[in-house]
Design an enzyme around this catalytic site. Structure first.
Site, PDB file in Angstrom:
ATOM      1  N   GLU A   1     -26.988 -10.730 -28.832  1.00  0.00           N
ATOM      2  CA  GLU A   1     -26.583  -9.464 -28.108  1.00  0.00           C
ATOM      3  C   GLU A   1     -25.648  -8.374 -28.848  1.00  0.00           C
ATOM      4  O   GLU A   1     -25.913  -7.154 -28.758  1.00  0.00           O
ATOM      5  CB  GLU A   1     -25.985  -9.583 -26.809  1.00  0.00           C
ATOM      6  CG  GLU A   1     -24.497 -10.428 -26.845  1.00  0.00           C
ATOM      7  CD  GLU A   1     -24.016 -11.091 -25.625  1.00  0.00           C
ATOM      8  OE1 GLU A   1     -24.911 -11.068 -24.647  1.00  0.00           O
ATOM      9  OE2 GLU A   1     -22.823 -11.574 -25.711  1.00  0.00           O
TER      10      GLU A   1
ATOM     11  N   GLU B   1     -24.802 -20.545 -25.325  1.00  0.00           N
ATOM     12  CA  GLU B   1     -24.563 -19.599 -26.070  1.00  0.00           C
ATOM     13  C   GLU B   1     -23.325 -19.773 -26.988  1.00  0.00           C
ATOM     14  O   GLU B   1     -23.321 -20.569 -27.807  1.00  0.00           O
ATOM     15  CB  GLU B   1     -24.321 -18.039 -25.414  1.00  0.00           C
ATOM     16  CG  GLU B   1     -23.989 -17.026 -26.179  1.00  0.00           C
ATOM     17  CD  GLU B   1     -23.822 -15.515 -25.380  1.00  0.00           C
ATOM     18  OE1 GLU B   1     -24.038 -14.407 -25.748  1.00  0.00           O
ATOM     19  OE2 GLU B   1     -22.853 -15.790 -24.465  1.00  0.00           O
TER      20      GLU B   1
ATOM     21  N   HIS C   1     -28.171 -16.958 -13.266  1.00  0.00           N
ATOM     22  CA  HIS C   1     -27.165 -17.179 -12.523  1.00  0.00           C
ATOM     23  C   HIS C   1     -25.951 -16.390 -13.151  1.00  0.00           C
ATOM     24  O   HIS C   1     -25.217 -17.349 -14.041  1.00  0.00           O
ATOM     25  CB  HIS C   1     -26.967 -18.480 -12.193  1.00  0.00           C
ATOM     26  CG  HIS C   1     -27.640 -19.101 -11.194  1.00  0.00           C
ATOM     27  ND1 HIS C   1     -27.941 -20.460 -10.802  1.00  0.00           N
ATOM     28  CD2 HIS C   1     -28.633 -18.298 -10.307  1.00  0.00           C
ATOM     29  CE1 HIS C   1     -28.612 -20.760  -9.648  1.00  0.00           C
ATOM     30  NE2 HIS C   1     -29.419 -19.576  -9.531  1.00  0.00           N
ATOM     31  N   GLU C   2     -25.640 -15.401 -13.248  1.00  0.00           N
ATOM     32  CA  GLU C   2     -24.341 -14.645 -13.738  1.00  0.00           C
ATOM     33  C   GLU C   2     -23.327 -14.922 -12.799  1.00  0.00           C
ATOM     34  O   GLU C   2     -23.699 -14.628 -11.531  1.00  0.00           O
ATOM     35  CB  GLU C   2     -24.584 -13.347 -14.132  1.00  0.00           C
ATOM     36  CG  GLU C   2     -23.460 -12.444 -14.528  1.00  0.00           C
ATOM     37  CD  GLU C   2     -22.453 -13.290 -15.803  1.00  0.00           C
ATOM     38  OE1 GLU C   2     -23.152 -13.628 -16.604  1.00  0.00           O
ATOM     39  OE2 GLU C   2     -21.425 -13.571 -15.383  1.00  0.00           O
TER      40      GLU C   2
END
Lengths: 712, 712
Positions: free
Chosen positions: A515, A509, A421-422
């Site tokens: 990333e 995070e 779910h961004e």
């Protein structure tokens, strides 16, 4: 060991109350159970509250002001008398649902000071100090009272008056992001370095004054390790720290809301705990459970559905491979409700049925619990940068992602798909769709969701770390629990131990993670700092496990490599605690290194015991852990840009028994910026008396798995 | 009648396109179908767009600027050339789900002008003008194009350059409330009167510049009635009007968001329609369906569940009786989640089982569809004034309100209970709980909800009339439709005809309604103005029907009366159109006046035809309507503070048939501030040739019901 401490007693309290005559006393002192800490509270000029803290007679916090500034009403800054004071000793233990230790001891001496403002109708607040053997937690409490129901905080004025120009590992103050690289400097150097440290990050709102975020890790010249953070951040904005670099004084700076207010309070209520973890051993900082102990036990009646997860995902290929994208269509202007099957496919969509089935097969074959799939749902074509509210609906898949088919296929393989779910920062849109989104997940057999908050927040004017968003993240966790869904939040406010209270919010995070290895690279010392900073608050979904460290491999034009050795990537599974661990690389790369991959397949993600063997922030961290409910141990060790030899003991192993250790180490020629993939896998027999000197390459590390010698 | 118009043809379009060579033409003119209106569009200095409007050769809008100012990008203000222009005639008709007319004709001539900015990559916008026989609608359109996907509106600069110093009926510009009393003045007097007009209202945010809200009703010295408003307010802030009182020029002023922006736009998109309804007869203004015609047809596939509602409610007694309260407890500091049954009952809670059953019985006995119950749910103890987010949960009843019992009892009596969702302005809290709240309603047989937005909006910094809240109200309507729930919103942005598109959003408050009769009183001319202002946009839940007009009756210490006669209260059921009509007084009072109450029992709430017989804003309104699907007619007439005699014709009745009219009229000695309850009920036979002179007392009115003579 304190004789009062009984391992079996999960709730065991010794209360010792001292009531003092009001108005006569202006100072109070308590010590920690082991007497190493001393906390003094006192009222000084004009009834202003101060506190100070020493450790083994060394000053940690010199006399520092306390106070809360209130909007449109009298403040809680001064004019106080001590109307009551009480002390208490508590020694209990508890078992986290998941964690680094099966049992956590919660042992402290407490001072509760009731302060009255005679000039304001005898309005009272309380200051509650809990002094543990690993440090101090304190908070402001606002009891329900005739003259105090609702108030708005203009600013919290808690000072941390440090005893010297400490070395500090810091990221700059910011209302919206904690994904900065760490700067290591003296406190006095912060103002000069602040601009450089404030590298460009999506949706950032740096504080203009010299400031740092918490957890803030320091080391004094006289050998003290000091960590300042907060615990139980609920219904309050995150605390950042303004830095007075000349006097080495920090002051709380709360993240404001859309109209500049800093907290809407209703009594009976309190601030989060302000925490100061201190030791003369760096390893003690990492072993501290002070922040968890200051959080409330969970109210969830059933936690049986909350499980650790080891997973792979359609993810890393979006960052480095250049061969796949979240978006399905070529268009850059899409709206929910349109027919996305009519878009022009860009030909590189990652979350296709075919690709996801490939991941599911790989997960099933290698014993992973789950496969994260990002880019499965419509809206990615223009998801970022437009402060757009209705970017995603969380229930509509792209035309090449067949929800029912993949649900059934994954179930047939015994693998879960992790929902993504961004929100694009649009929390209002997420909240209004939350019940429908979670119901959709339950209907399709999803048990965990990765949430994301990339971009400027909506409600517009709010910040990632403000009170409204703090409450939002918790609301998501609670609503998810209604559906027995676990949550892994990205770009949320940094954790403060709330995984004790909301154990389904099992990872976050909230820091610069893997990333960034594909976006300029992490500093080689980054992961020697993270355990002392970001991880003090809770588990991190750091997403380690990159084996194809040289990203030019993909021939996509980049000139980039991951700034670690391959062996260091393995070490992370132990040094970076999380009950949610990803093997972040793409399956094809794991197939190329089956011997190294064995460690990821073997390593536990939930633990009975943790042993912090060696640590120095910015330099190295070595941790051993015992797998939960198993006679298996795993060791991880990382170093910074410097080569290092770890001196390992195995004295945590049961005495008199032999074990087989498999060591995944850097090759002699390995380096974070050279032969990253040079590694050596070897085995040796170990027992509790074994010692081992283990080499680490520059920017390298090692991992060890220890199992019982199989019965013959 | 236009020969193209065919009553049976719901969709009948005559298209007539004229394509012009680009760049050569700088002006365009169209006329209304009846030729009374002429609209001229032209580009003037530096390619700046202007429009002007005449009616029967009289200037209505003198040459006035158009333009949209954009943030951080080139604006749509000037530098335009006409790249294309097209004209079209459309003549269709359609049937509203509920309404004042069974069939509505939609007949206009349209001018579509495409404007290009050569200096900005030939970016284009379109201006679309629709000229009806009752006025003009126009809007800005932003087609999807290579160089225009997302933009933020800094301000809309639409001018309404009026032809003179008109008389105007106005309320002051405000971002958060439209519940002001009307001021009648000349335009030139607005600045001097603005401060006085800005009376204190909960959660107001007046515009500091001289400004008025729409619908704005004016009358020119040369006999033109001019109404400025907007239609189809979707995904855009409400338009208010800045007033240049010396040149009689109005300019659009959009309601800003929390950070000062005025609209987040994504192409393909458009502004709402700006509407100018004009006639030389005031009755034509009230009969205008221009605003409805400019709204889109509903997309709901099934509208069979959307029904008119006549209701009573546990409501008025909260305002005047002084004997009951929304809140259950004495406390002034409560939190969701606490046990409200442990509060100290204040002894005056209104929504008790006993009281609600009494209302249900009364509703069943007298043919009402429903009973509104306010104060049924926990949270009212401290619901207002704290900018508190989690005030209500919309699913937890007070301990003395038994949801299941009352559900079953109401069902057994054939009566619905209307749910009440007061949000206290906390729209975020409402949105996150919306699905659960609506599911709770369905589970308990509720079919309609009254929503409320009293207080400062959350998201903090947003306003009741800003883009975010505009979208919120529509989101609520759409989500409600998912559950087949009808919505009556209070304190929402004023309506703009969206009940055509979202017919379940079937009524709104959005103006100063009957509640103010208990809080200082409405001006006697208030309801002669409302039909020309607030009601231009859509139905109002005005909540008429107060029979006990003298509020000192309740012996609660007040010195207050409703500023109307009793007969005028009856007239409102006809003059104030709504498919949702309340009999607002308490049952006990209706039992005392059974002859007058008969009108409320009889009057229809949905109509086949409406005949505006007489009207002058600020003075009087007389309307007759034919009940939907029945041979029954109802007439209502209201006057201001002056006594008046209405000259009634009945020529709308079918010819050659006799009817019985029951006339509910003011007594000769009645007055709004004297003998309010003096009324006379009489009957007479009427036919299409009857004429009647009917007296109205100062601040009075009358109502007539007309039925067929029963067959002998």
């Amino acid at each position: 060991m304190n004789p009062n401490y009984k391992k079996k007693a999960l709730r065991f309290i010794t209360a010792f109350l001292v009531l003092l005559s009001p108005l006569l006393v202006t100072s109070q002192t308590i010590t920690s159970p082991d007497k190493n800490f001393s906390l003094q509270f006192e009222l000084k000029e004009n009834g202003r509250p101060y506190y100070s803290l020493t450790y083994k007679d060394k000053p940690v916090i010199k006399s520092s002001k306390l106070g809360i500034e209130v909007k449109d009403a009298p403040s809680f800054m001064d004019g106080f008398t001590i109307s009551k004071s009480a002390q208490l000793t508590s020694d209990t233990s508890w078992e986290p649902v998941m964690g680094e230790e099966k049992t956590i001891r919660n042992h402290y001496n407490e001072l509760e000071v009731t302060l009255a403002q005679s000039q304001n109708n005898n309005r009272i607040i309380k200051l509650r100090f809990r002094l543990f053997n690993d440090g101090l937690g304190f908070r402001y409490e606002f009891p329900k009272q005739a003259d105090l129901n609702y108030f708005v905080i203009k600013e919290e004025h808690t000072e941390f008056n440090l005893a010297g120009n400490h070395k500090i590992f810091w990221i700059p103050g910011d209302y919206d992001t904690n994904e900065y690289a760490y700067t290591t400097s003296k406190i006095a150097e912060i103002p000069a370095l602040q601009k450089k440290a404030t590298i460009e990050i999506n949706a950032q709102q740096p504080i203009s004054k010299p400031s740092v975020q918490t957890p803030s890790m320091m080391k004094s010249d006289n050998g003290l390790y000091i960590n300042i953070h907060e615990a139980a951040l609920i219904n309050y904005p995150a605390m950042q720290l303004e830095v007075d670099a000349s006097s080495f004084k920090f002051k709380s700076h709360l993240v404001p809301d859309a109209v500049g207010n800093k907290g809407y309070m209703q009594t009976d209520t309190q601030t989060p705990w302000r925490t100061i973890v201190v030791s003369d051993k760096a390893t003690d900082i990492l072993a501290s459970k002070l922040i968890l102990n200051l959080n409330e036990p969970t109210k969830y009646k059933d936690v049986s559905w909350i499980k650790p997860v080891k997973y792979i995902g359609v993810w890393w290929e979006y960052f480095v491979a250049g061969k796949s994208t979240w978006a399905y269509g070529k268009e850059n202007n899409v709206k929910l409700g349109q027919d996305f099957s009519k878009l022009t496919p860009n030909g590189k969509h990652g979350a296709t049925n075919e690709r996801v089935i490939h991941y599911i097969d790989f997960a099933a074959k290698n014993g992973f619990d789950a496969v994260l799939v990002e880019g499965w749902n419509v809206g990615w074509e223009d998801w970022i940068g437009n402060w757009k509210e209705e970017v995603f609906d969380f229930v509509t898949p792209y035309p090449d992602f067949d929800v029912a088919k993949l649900r059934d296929y994954a179930a047939s393989k015994g693998v879960k798909i992790i929902m993504h779910h961004e929100t694009s920062g649009s929390a209002t849109n997420y909240e209004r769709r939350l019940d429908r989104a979670f119901q959709f997940m339950k209907d399709n057999n999803y048990g965990a969701v990765k949430t994301g908050y990339v971009g400027q927040i909506i409600p517009r004017g709010e910040h990632h770390d403000g009170q409204w968003m703090v409450n939002h993240y918790i609301n998501v966790a609670e609503r998810a629990a209604d559906y027995k869904i676990m949550v892994n939040s990205h770009e949320a406010v940094r954790p403060t131990g709330l995984h004790r209270t909301y154990p389904n919010w099992f990872a976050q995070e909230s820091a610069r993670g893997t990333e960034f290895e594909a976006m300029g690279g992490l500093n080689p010392d980054h992961t020697t700092i993270l355990p002392f900073t970001r991880l003090m608050g809770g588990p991190m979904d750091f997403t380690p496990g990159i084996f194809q460290t040289d990203l030019t491999y993909y021939n996509t034009g980049g000139n980039q490599h991951v700034n670690t050795t391959l062996a260091k990537q393995l070490a992370y599974y132990v040094t970076m605690y999380s009950p949610l661990q990803m093997a972040a690389d793409i399956p094809e790369n794991y197939d190329r290194f089956p011997d190294a991959f064995q460690f990821i397949k073997d390593v536990a993600v939930d633990w009975d015991n943790t042993y912090v063997l060696e640590a120095e922030p910015g330099d190295y961290v070595t941790i051993a852990r015992k797998a939960k409910g198993k006679n298996e141990w795993f060791v991880g060790s990382v170093t910074d840009e410097n080569s290092r030899t770890a001196n390992l003991k195995f004295d945590y192993l049961p005495k008199g028994k032999k074990y087989i250790a498999t060591i995944y180490a850097d090759g002699k020629d390995a380096s974070w910026n050279g032969k990253q993939q040079s590694y050596v896998v070897s085995t040796m027999k170990v027992d509790s008396k074994t010692t081992l000197k283990q080499f680490m390459a520059p920017g390298g590390g090692f991992a060890i798995s220890i199992k019982e010698v199989p019965a013959k």
